[in-house]
Design a protein around this motif. Structure first.
Motif, short mmCIF file in Angstrom:
data_model
loop_
_atom_site.label_atom_id
_atom_site.label_comp_id
_atom_site.label_asym_id
_atom_site.label_seq_id
_atom_site.Cartn_x
_atom_site.Cartn_y
_atom_site.Cartn_z
N GLY B 86 15.41 39.26 -23.99
CA GLY B 86 14.74 38.25 -25.07
C GLY B 86 13.82 38.88 -26.18
O GLY B 86 12.86 38.38 -26.42
N GLY B 87 14.11 40.27 -26.37
CA GLY B 87 13.32 40.81 -27.28
C GLY B 87 11.86 41.03 -27.27
O GLY B 87 11.21 41.15 -27.98
N ILE B 88 11.65 41.20 -25.62
CA ILE B 88 10.41 41.34 -25.42
C ILE B 88 9.79 42.70 -25.85
O ILE B 88 10.41 43.66 -25.53
CB ILE B 88 10.06 40.85 -23.92
CG1 ILE B 88 10.52 39.41 -23.42
CG2 ILE B 88 8.65 41.29 -23.24
CD1 ILE B 88 10.49 39.11 -22.26
N GLY B 89 8.64 42.79 -26.27
CA GLY B 89 8.12 44.14 -26.85
C GLY B 89 8.54 44.34 -28.46
O GLY B 89 7.73 44.70 -29.15
N LEU B 90 9.65 44.07 -28.74
CA LEU B 90 9.98 44.17 -30.22
C LEU B 90 9.26 43.04 -31.12
O LEU B 90 8.55 43.34 -32.07
CB LEU B 90 11.74 43.90 -30.39
CG LEU B 90 12.44 45.01 -29.77
CD1 LEU B 90 13.96 44.57 -29.98
CD2 LEU B 90 12.31 46.12 -30.68
N TYR B 91 9.23 41.80 -30.33
CA TYR B 91 8.70 40.45 -31.13
C TYR B 91 7.06 40.91 -31.31
O TYR B 91 6.42 40.90 -32.24
CB TYR B 91 8.89 39.55 -30.46
CG TYR B 91 8.19 38.27 -30.93
CD1 TYR B 91 8.93 37.46 -31.93
CD2 TYR B 91 7.05 37.67 -30.38
CE1 TYR B 91 8.18 36.20 -32.59
CE2 TYR B 91 6.28 36.54 -31.21
CZ TYR B 91 6.91 35.86 -32.18
OH TYR B 91 6.34 34.94 -32.46
N GLU B 92 6.55 41.47 -30.23
CA GLU B 92 5.04 41.77 -30.02
C GLU B 92 4.65 42.62 -30.98
O GLU B 92 3.65 42.52 -31.85
CB GLU B 92 4.47 41.92 -28.61
CG GLU B 92 4.51 40.71 -27.60
CD GLU B 92 5.89 40.54 -27.11
OE1 GLU B 92 6.94 41.03 -27.83
OE2 GLU B 92 5.85 39.82 -26.10
#
Lengths: 418, 161
Positions: B86-92
Motif C-alpha cells: 500500500g505504499g505505507i511510509g512512502l506516501y507519508e
C-alpha cells in the motif's frame, strides 16, 4: 549405435574452410587411443549459411564414423550441443571448438578422464599452472575477469569455464541439461556451475592452447551478455530460492520501519501522537465519507474503459471489484492485488484475462497522468512564486534543527510573496 | 544473450498494451470521459486530505489547498514504487516533506496529518474490500493465486479481442 562408447560433437557454424581438416584430425586422434568402432564424430551444424552443411553431409556419407546433425534454424552454440548430444549414442560425451585451438594431444586425457568413470566432467583449462596459453591482452583481461566473477558469484572452483574443450558423462548430461537455460556461449559455464552444485566430480586440467584468428568472440557481447547471464544464474541459484513471499513482505515492512524510524529521529514521536490525539474525530470521519464518494467514480471510470474495450458491465459490481483489488494491493506487496481485479471480472463477468490486465494498465496510465497534471500544475505555480526554494531550505533546516522539539516552522505562506 | 523469442514477446506485449490504450485514447469522447473521471477521482482524494487538515485545526487558505494538491499527488507518485504494501511510509514521507516545506504547519502536525489521511483512505479501502468480498463471494488468497497463474498464461502474446 549401441557399440559407440564415445561421442565427439563438433559445433560448427559457418566453418566451411576448416571443417574437413578438423574432422580428419579428430578421427585420427581418436583412433590412436580408442578401439575401432567405439567412437563417433558428430558435426553439430547450426543453421549455417555457407557450404558447411554440404561438406558435413558428404563427410558423413563417406565415413560411417561421422554423423551430420543438421538444424535449419540457428540454435545457438549451447542449443546445438544439446541437440546433438540428445542424438548421440555414446556414454561419454565430448565437444571441442572446431578451430582446434586446444592441442589435440590432450584429447586422450580429456576422453579417458570421463570414460574411466573417475570423473563426471573434464574440462581443459587455459588458466592453470602448467598451461601454455598465449593470447592477446584484451582477451586476457576479459577472460580473467569473467572467470573471477563466476568463481565469486556462482561459487565455482574452476579457473577457466569457457575453454571449448570438455567431456561429460551421459548421466550428467541427462541430469543437468534440462536445467541449463542458456543456449549460447554461457551454456558451458552454466553446466559447470550446476554440476559442482549438485556434487558431480569435475576435473580441470591444463592444456596447451593457441588462439586462432576469427574466434567469433566480441567484447561487448562478453561483458554485457555474459555479465547478465552470471547475474541471472546467481539469482536463480542463490537468491530466488531464498525469496519467499514472507521474506519479501518482511523486507518491505522492514524498509518502512526504517523510514518511520528515521522520521522519528527528526521528529518527536510524542508531538506527532499529541497532534493525532488533538484531531477532531467528527471531521476525520467526514474525510472518510468524502473519500468514499470517490469510489463509485472509480467504478464508473472502469465501466467506461471496459465499455470502450467491448465489455459492458455494471458500475457497482466494478466498484466492488476495485475495492477488492485495492485491498489486495494493501495486503500483498509488489502490486499483487492488480491481478486480483482481472480475476474478479473474469470469474464473475467472464471478461477475458488479457482485457482485464489491459484495462488495468489503461486505468493506471490515466491515474499517473492525472496526478502528474495536478502535481505539475501546482509545481508550475510554485516555481513561478519561488516556492521550490523553500522546500529545499525546509529539508536542510529540518536536518539542522532536528534536536529542537516541535521541528521547524516556516514563517511565510507560498502565495503571500505575490 | 539476445534472445529473439523474448524480444518478440516484449514487442507483442507492448503492442497489445499500446493497442488497448489507443482504443481508449483514440476516441475523443472516451478519452474525455475517462480523463475527466480520473481528475475528479483525484480531486476528491485531495478534498479528503483537506478535510483532515481541517480536523487538525489548520485554517483553509488558497495556499493550503494548492499545497494539498501537490502533497497528495507527489505522495501517490511516491507510492508507484512497490516497496511496501500500500505504499505505507512512502506516501507519508513525501507528503510531510512537501507540507512542511510549503506551509506554516509544524513538522509533527504535518506527519500526523499524512498518517491520518493515509489511514482514513486505507481503512475505507479495506472496509469496502471486505464488504465487496462478502457481496461478490471472492476469496482474496484464491484470487491472488489464480490471477498469478493467469498472469503467466497471459505472458503468451495474444491479440486483443
Amino acid at each position: 549405435m549401441s557399440d559407440r562408447e564415445v561421442s565427439v560433437v563438433l559445433p560448427a557454424y559457418n566453418e566451411e574452410a576448416t571443417i574437413e581438416r578438423t574432422i580428419t584430425v579428430t578421427l585420427e586422434t581418436l583412433a590412436s587411443f580408442l578401439p575401432a568402432g567405439s567412437f563417433e564424430v558428430i558435426i553439430a551444424e547450426d543453421g549455417c549459411a555457407d557450404r558447411t552443411p554440404e561438406i558435413a553431409a558428404r563427410l558423413a556419407g563417406e565415413d560411417d564414423r561421422v554423423r551430420h546433425c543438421h538444424s535449419d534454424e540457428r540454435l545457438g552454440r549451447g542449443g546445438a550441443l544439446e541437440y546433438a548430444f540428445e542424438r548421440a549414442g555414446g556414454e561419454t560425451l565430448v565437444y571441442f571448438d572446431t578451430d582446434l585451438a586446444t592441442d589435440m594431444r590432450h584429447l586422450e586425457e580429456l576422453v579417458e578422464t570421463v570414460r574411466s568413470g573417475e570423473y563426471d566432467i573434464a574440462t581443459g583449462s587455459r588458466w592453470m599452472p602448467g598451461n601454455e596459453a598465449d593470447r592477446p591482452p584484451k582477451r586476457t583481461v576479459s577472460s580473467l575477469g569473467y572467470n573471477w566473477l563466476v568463481r565469486r558469484f556462482l561459487q565455482s572452483d574452476l579457473q577457466d569455464h569457457q575453454c571449448g574443450f570438455k567431456a561429460l558423462s551421459r548421466e550428467v548430461f541427462d541430469a543437468l541439461s534440462p536445467h541449463v537455460e542458456d543456449e549460447h556461449w554461457f551454456w558451458d559455464t552454466e553446466l559447470l556451475v550446476r554440476a559442482q552444485r549438485d556434487g558431480y566430480r569435475v576435473r580441470e586440467f591444463p592444456v596447451e592452447w593457441e588462439p586462432k584468428g576469427d574466434t567469433k568472440v566480441d567484447l561487448v557481447r562478453d561483458v554485457f551478455g555474459m555479465g547478465s547471464q552470471i547475474l541471472r544464474t546467481w539469482w536463480q541459484l542463490s537468491v530466488s530460492p531464498r525469496i519467499t513471499r514472507r521474506v519479501s513482505m518482511t523486507a518491505g515492512s522492514l524498509l518502512v520501519f526504517v523510514a518511520l524510524a528515521l522520521m522519528v529521529v527528526y521528529l518527536e514521536p510524542a508531538a506527532v501522537l499529541d497532534a493525532i490525539e488533538g484531531a477532531d474525530l467528527g471531521l476525520v470521519a467526514l474525510s472518510g465519507l468524502v473519500y468514499l464518494a470517490s469510489w463509485p467514480l472509480r467504478g464508473l471510470r472502469y465501466r467506461d474503459i471496459l465499455d470502450r474495450l467491448g465489455h459492458s458491465s455494471n458500475t457497482w459490481f466494478l466498484t466492488g471489484a476495485i475495492f477488492i483489488s485495492q485491498t489486495g494491493n494493501l495486503v500483498f506487496p509488489a502490486r499483487l492485488g492488480d491481478g486480483v481485479r482481472a480475476y474478479v471480472v473474469k470469474a464473475r463477468r467472464d471478461i477475458p484475462y488479457p482485457t482485464g490486465f489491459a484495462s488495468l494498465a489503461v486505468e493506471r496510465v490515466f491515474d499517473l497522468l492525472s496526478i502528474t497534471v495536478l502535481a505539475g500544475t501546482v509545481l508550475v505555480g510554485l516555481v513561478a512564486t519561488g516556492g521550490t526554494d523553500r522546500i529545499a531550505a525546509a529539508i536542510a533546516a529540518e536536518v539542522r534543527s532536528s534536536s529542537r522539539p516541535g521541528g521547524i516552522r516556516i514563517s511565510s505562506v507560498v502565495p503571500s510573496r505575490r | 544473450m539476445s534472445n529473439d523469442s523474448y524480444a518478440d514477446y516484449v514487442a507483442g506485449a507492448v503492442e497489445q498494451f499500446v493497442g488497448d490504450i489507443e482504443r481508449v485514447v483514440s476516441d475523443r469522447r472516451a478519452f474525455a470521459r475517462v480523463g475527466l473521471g480520473s481528475l475528479l477521482i483525484w480531486v476528491v482524494d485531495v478534498f479528503t486530505a483537506l478535510v483532515v487538515f481541517w480536523a487538525f485545526g489548520e485554517p483553509m487558505t488558497v495556499a493550503l489547498v494548492a499545497v494539498a494538491f501537490f502533497a497528495v499527488s507527489v505522495g501517490n507518485l511516491a507510492k508507484v514504487l512497490p516497496l511496501s504494501p500500500g505504499g505505507i511510509g512512502l506516501y507519508e514521507g513525501a507528503f510531510t516533506v512537501i507540507v512542511v516545506g510549503l506551509t506554516t504547519v509544524a513538522a509533527p502536525a504535518a506527519l500526523a496529518i499524512s498518517i491520518v489521511d493515509h489511514a482514513v483512505k486505507n481503512v475505507v479501502t479495506v472496509a469496502g474490500g471486505l464488504v465487496s468480498m462478502g457481496w461478490l463471494n471472492v476469496s482474496l488468497t484464491t484470487a491472488v493465486e489464480e490471477s498469478r497463474e493467469a498472469g503467466d498464461v497471459d505472458a503468451e502474446p495474444t491479440t486483443p479481442d
